[in-house]
Scaffold this motif. Structure first.
Motif: not given
Length: 194
Positions: A127-143, A145-150
């Protein structure tokens, strides 16, 4: 020994499968970071929660009450990563700690040690943000979500829009941006760093 070999074969096949899909759907994100890369000093330390994306609006309900969140990632024992979240919900600060297996045989997947959650991590170059990470979570309910952190507290709106556009490609169309109304839980977070 047999289990390590089996995980290695499964991981390699999944990598090849993903590469094949990327050829057919070029807008997909690149392969996630390997556990060896995630386990380097570059990814250790504090990350500020910026936004979350999910398939359904309901999958974002836990984020709606979150005022702010800080993740602290550090190397743990026995090929694990320890992730401590300091979160403000309303006027209360809370702290949660989880451990994730960062094994080369399950690469690029990180499994929470209770096996309730699977995680994939991408660097911010997507996403053109070298100081970021994107974390994709798949939980026990198969939900999913992707979270953006900087690394810093103030993330430009262009980065959030780029995150949103990339998540829409993988059908995570619902977006929630964090609204820091109250101060972050710094005292609780600072205790984790000592």
């Amino acid at each position: 020994m047999l289990m390590n070999t089996l995980w290695g074969v499964v991981s390699s096949l999944m990598g090849l499968f993903y590469a094949g899909i990327q050829v057919m759907v070029p807008c997909l994100p690149p392969a996630p970071l390997s556990t060896a890369v995630i386990n380097t000093d570059e990814y250790m330390g504090s990350w500020y929660f910026v936004a979350a994306a999910a398939w359904e609006e309901d999958d974002l309900k836990s984020f709606k009450t979150t005022d702010s969140s800080i993740l602290h990632i550090q190397k743990g024992a026995n090929d694990t990563l320890t992730v401590t979240e300091t979160i403000r919900i309303g006027d209360q600060c809370q702290k949660n700690t989880w451990s994730y297996f960062a094994l080369s045989v399950t690469d690029p997947f990180l499994f929470r040690t209770d096996f309730d959650t699977i995680v994939l991590i991408w660097d911010g170059k997507l996403i053109n943000c070298p100081s970021c990470i994107i974390i994709l979570f798949v939980d026990e309910d198969e939900e999913v979500s992707a979270m953006l952190f900087a690394r810093n507290e103030n993330t430009p709106d262009e980065v959030i829009q780029e995150f949103k556009s990339k998540m829409v490609i993988v059908n995570l169309m619902r977006l929630l941006k964090t609204q820091v109304v109250m101060s972050r839980c710094r005292d609780l977070h600072a205790a984790d760093l000592q």
